[in-house]
Design an enzyme around this catalytic site. Structure first.
Site, PDB file in Angstrom:
ATOM      1  N   ALA A   1       0.874  -1.168   0.000  1.00 46.94           N
ATOM      2  CA  ALA A   1       0.000   0.000   0.000  1.00 46.94           C
ATOM      3  C   ALA A   1       0.912   1.220   0.000  1.00 46.94           C
ATOM      4  CB  ALA A   1      -0.875  -0.018   1.237  1.00 46.94           C
TER       5      ALA A   1
ATOM      6  N   GLY B   1       0.807  -4.908   1.051  1.00 44.24           N
ATOM      7  CA  GLY B   1      -0.352  -5.004   0.167  1.00 44.24           C
ATOM      8  C   GLY B   1      -0.047  -5.709  -1.144  1.00 44.24           C
TER       9      GLY B   1
ATOM     10  N   GLU C   1      -0.277  -9.253  -0.375  1.00 41.42           N
ATOM     11  CA  GLU C   1      -1.697  -9.513  -0.118  1.00 41.42           C
ATOM     12  C   GLU C   1      -2.510  -9.584  -1.418  1.00 41.42           C
ATOM     13  OE1 GLU C   1      -1.591  -6.286   2.750  1.00 41.42           O
ATOM     14  OE2 GLU C   1      -2.570  -7.580   4.204  1.00 41.42           O
TER      15      GLU C   1
ATOM     16  N   GLU D   1       4.592  -4.978   7.696  1.00 46.11           N
ATOM     17  CA  GLU D   1       3.796  -3.922   8.328  1.00 46.11           C
ATOM     18  C   GLU D   1       4.160  -3.640   9.775  1.00 46.11           C
ATOM     19  OE1 GLU D   1       2.618  -6.226   6.321  1.00 46.11           O
ATOM     20  OE2 GLU D   1       1.133  -5.360   4.965  1.00 46.11           O
TER      21      GLU D   1
HETATM   22  N1  DAK Z   1       4.592   3.314  -0.710  1.00 48.10           N
HETATM   23  C1  DAK Z   1       4.942   4.475  -1.307  1.00 48.10           C
HETATM   24  N2  DAK Z   1       6.065   4.630  -2.023  1.00 48.10           N
HETATM   25  C2  DAK Z   1       6.872   3.580  -2.138  1.00 48.10           C
HETATM   26  C3  DAK Z   1       6.579   2.329  -1.548  1.00 48.10           C
HETATM   27  C4  DAK Z   1       5.366   2.217  -0.807  1.00 48.10           C
HETATM   28  N3  DAK Z   1       4.971   1.068  -0.261  1.00 48.10           N
HETATM   29  N4  DAK Z   1       7.586   1.491  -1.823  1.00 48.10           N
HETATM   30  C5  DAK Z   1       8.471   2.184  -2.561  1.00 48.10           C
HETATM   31  N5  DAK Z   1       8.041   3.438  -2.759  1.00 48.10           N
HETATM   32  C6  DAK Z   1       8.705   4.514  -3.494  1.00 48.10           C
HETATM   33  C7  DAK Z   1       9.866   5.088  -2.702  1.00 48.10           C
HETATM   34  O1  DAK Z   1       9.406   6.022  -1.758  1.00 48.10           O
HETATM   35  C8  DAK Z   1      10.685   5.708  -3.812  1.00 48.10           C
HETATM   36  O2  DAK Z   1      10.093   6.936  -4.181  1.00 48.10           O
HETATM   37  P1  DAK Z   1      10.980   8.289  -4.284  1.00 48.10           P
HETATM   38  O3  DAK Z   1      11.608   8.457  -2.971  1.00 48.10           O
HETATM   39  O4  DAK Z   1      11.944   7.997  -5.392  1.00 48.10           O
HETATM   40  O5  DAK Z   1       9.967   9.347  -4.625  1.00 48.10           O
HETATM   41  C9  DAK Z   1      10.498   4.740  -4.984  1.00 48.10           C
HETATM   42  O6  DAK Z   1       9.304   4.002  -4.671  1.00 48.10           O
HETATM   43  C10 DAK Z   1      11.647   3.749  -5.118  1.00 48.10           C
HETATM   44  O7  DAK Z   1      11.825   3.091  -3.861  1.00 48.10           O
HETATM   45  P2  DAK Z   1      13.246   3.009  -3.129  1.00 48.10           P
HETATM   46  O8  DAK Z   1      14.119   4.160  -3.526  1.00 48.10           O
HETATM   47  O9  DAK Z   1      12.979   2.804  -1.678  1.00 48.10           O
HETATM   48  O10 DAK Z   1      13.828   1.684  -3.803  1.00 48.10           O
HETATM   49  P3  DAK Z   1      14.859   0.662  -3.153  1.00 48.10           P
HETATM   50  O11 DAK Z   1      15.246  -0.255  -4.239  1.00 48.10           O
HETATM   51  O12 DAK Z   1      15.936   1.372  -2.405  1.00 48.10           O
HETATM   52  O13 DAK Z   1      13.993  -0.166  -2.069  1.00 48.10           O
HETATM   53  C11 DAK Z   1      12.080  -1.406  -1.265  1.00 48.10           C
HETATM   54  C12 DAK Z   1      12.954  -0.997  -2.500  1.00 48.10           C
HETATM   55  C13 DAK Z   1      10.845  -2.144  -1.814  1.00 48.10           C
HETATM   56  C14 DAK Z   1      12.886  -2.340  -0.380  1.00 48.10           C
HETATM   57  C15 DAK Z   1      11.693  -0.130  -0.492  1.00 48.10           C
HETATM   58  O14 DAK Z   1      11.125   0.809  -1.436  1.00 48.10           O
HETATM   59  C16 DAK Z   1      10.690  -0.395   0.575  1.00 48.10           C
HETATM   60  O15 DAK Z   1      11.027  -0.887   1.663  1.00 48.10           O
HETATM   61  N6  DAK Z   1       9.426  -0.034   0.314  1.00 48.10           N
HETATM   62  C17 DAK Z   1       8.357  -0.162   1.272  1.00 48.10           C
HETATM   63  C18 DAK Z   1       7.974  -1.619   1.354  1.00 48.10           C
HETATM   64  C19 DAK Z   1       6.918  -1.817   2.425  1.00 48.10           C
HETATM   65  O16 DAK Z   1       7.137  -1.617   3.600  1.00 48.10           O
HETATM   66  N7  DAK Z   1       5.787  -2.252   1.953  1.00 48.10           N
HETATM   67  C20 DAK Z   1       4.667  -2.520   2.804  1.00 48.10           C
HETATM   68  C21 DAK Z   1       3.895  -1.265   2.819  1.00 48.10           C
HETATM   69  S1  DAK Z   1       2.706  -1.318   4.097  1.00 48.10           S
HETATM   70  C22 DAK Z   1      -4.257  -0.889   5.841  1.00 48.10           C
HETATM   71  C23 DAK Z   1      -4.248  -1.089   4.539  1.00 48.10           C
HETATM   72  C24 DAK Z   1      -3.156  -1.630   3.934  1.00 48.10           C
HETATM   73  C25 DAK Z   1      -2.058  -1.924   4.642  1.00 48.10           C
HETATM   74  C26 DAK Z   1      -2.044  -1.711   5.981  1.00 48.10           C
HETATM   75  C27 DAK Z   1      -3.136  -1.204   6.597  1.00 48.10           C
HETATM   76  N8  DAK Z   1      -5.359  -0.337   6.438  1.00 48.10           N
HETATM   77  C28 DAK Z   1      -6.132   0.596   5.646  1.00 48.10           C
HETATM   78  C29 DAK Z   1      -5.628  -0.466   7.810  1.00 48.10           C
HETATM   79  C30 DAK Z   1      -0.921  -2.368   3.952  1.00 48.10           C
HETATM   80  C31 DAK Z   1       0.255  -1.818   4.243  1.00 48.10           C
HETATM   81  C32 DAK Z   1       1.381  -2.006   3.409  1.00 48.10           C
HETATM   82  O17 DAK Z   1       1.347  -2.544   2.344  1.00 48.10           O
END
Ligand code: DAK
Length: 261
Positions: free
Chosen positions: A66, A111, A114, A134
């Site tokens: 997400a 997400g 998921e 998360e």
């Molecule tokens: N959201 C927004 N932007 C994201 C993103 C994300 N999940 N993942 C990556 N990006 C963006 C980065 O911010 C970056 O943007 P700029 O800074 O260039 O503007 C661009 O994509 C490239 O990412 P990185 O520079 O970080 O690339 P790397 O190769 O260094 O790293 C990575 C790749 C996948 C390891 C890293 O980007 C990362 O850790 N991303 C986040 C992964 C993550 O934690 N995903 C889970 C997200 S939480 C709910 C509903 C849904 C959910 C929870 C609750 N409710 C409504 C209650 C679900 C939550 C999730 O999915």
């Protein structure tokens, strides 16, 4: 509806839905979710389409979760509405009356993991990475991760992944049964299409009813489940495709002319 964050392509009986925000690693923001929702409505209505492949644009990411930036400042009610809406879209995907193959071409985190689990089958490229990170963001999985991951890989493995937030590679995902096959990235879409075509040669109504039987049956006790299967099995005998399938067998005919009727 004009799409900005997804691509919806149709090739005969097959549709390819691509999440297309590669600069944000295809993270799911509310606009993208609305477009996926609309695409699913379109696919549900399109009787020509009988299988779907879901993938992400680019070579790095399927869906990196997400959109954290879109969620960062949500209040309680906004978070609740977002979760309810997105969970509805994921249920719509899971219940789509056609098989959906997730072709996981890179990060499938939060997400992203998921949404792949709401598909019928997952295949992955060698660089794919799965996880539910998360808890490190101070939240629980919000799009069904706590519910679907244990259904796919068992409770112990799911708890370890969710409590630690660890990221696993494609081979480990294969080992624990989260993905069915792992391919070189450049072969992934061809293999996804081959798999879709192996489904498309069969009677579409039968495939659709199998999906219902499995999805509903897995949620209920075995007696209810096998009764439901019997009802669906019986319903097949009202279809032209049952007649065609069995006639082709008796006539030793390989080519079958299924009509989705
Ligand atoms: N959201 C927004 N932007 C994201 C993103 C994300 N999940 N993942 C990556 N990006 C963006 C980065 O911010 C970056 O943007 P700029 O800074 O260039 O503007 C661009 O994509 C490239 O990412 P990185 O520079 O970080 O690339 P790397 O190769 O260094 O790293 C990575 C790749 C996948 C390891 C890293 O980007 C990362 O850790 N991303 C986040 C992964 C993550 O934690 N995903 C889970 C997200 S939480 C709910 C509903 C849904 C959910 C929870 C609750 N409710 C409504 C209650 C679900 C939550 C999730 O999915």
């Amino acid at each position: 509806m004009e799409f900005k964050n997804i691509l919806l392509e149709k090739e005969g009986k097959l549709a390819i839905l691509t999440i297309n925000r590669p600069k944000a690693l295809n993270a799911l923001n509310p606009e993208t979710m609305t477009e996926i929702d609309a695409a699913l409505d379109d696919l549900a209505k399109d009787t020509e389409i009988q299988a779907v492949i879901l993938t992400g644009a680019g070579e790095k990411s399927f869906v990196a979760g997400a959109d954290i930036k879109a969620m960062q400042n949500m209040n309680v009610m906004e978070g609740r509405e977002w979760a309810l809406y997105a969970n509805g879209v994921f249920r719509k995907l899971e219940s789509l009356e056609k098989p959906v193959i997730a072709a996981v071409n890179g990060f499938a985190l939060g997400g992203g993991c998921e949404i792949s689990m709401a598909c019928d089958v997952r295949i992955a490229s060698k660089n794919a990475k799965f996880g539910q990170p998360e808890v490190g963001l101070g939240i629980t999985p919000g799009f069904g991760g706590t519910q679907r991951l244990p259904r796919h890989v068992g409770m112990g493995m799911a708890k370890e992944m969710i409590y630690t937030g660890k990221i696993i590679g494609a081979e480990e995902a294969y080992r624990i049964g989260l993905v069915n096959h792992v391919f070189e990235q450049e072969q992934l879409m061809d293999e996804a299409k081959k798999l879709a075509n192996a489904m498309l040669v069969n009677a579409p109504i039968a495939v659709k009813l199998c999906k219902q039987a499995i999805n509903r049956g897995m949620q209920v006790d075995i007696d209810t489940a096998v009764n439901f299967e019997s009802e669906l099995f019986g319903a097949c005998f009202s279809t032209e495709d049952q007649t065609e399938g069995m006639t082709a067998f008796v006539e030793k005919r390989k080519e079958k002319n299924f009509k989705n009727k």
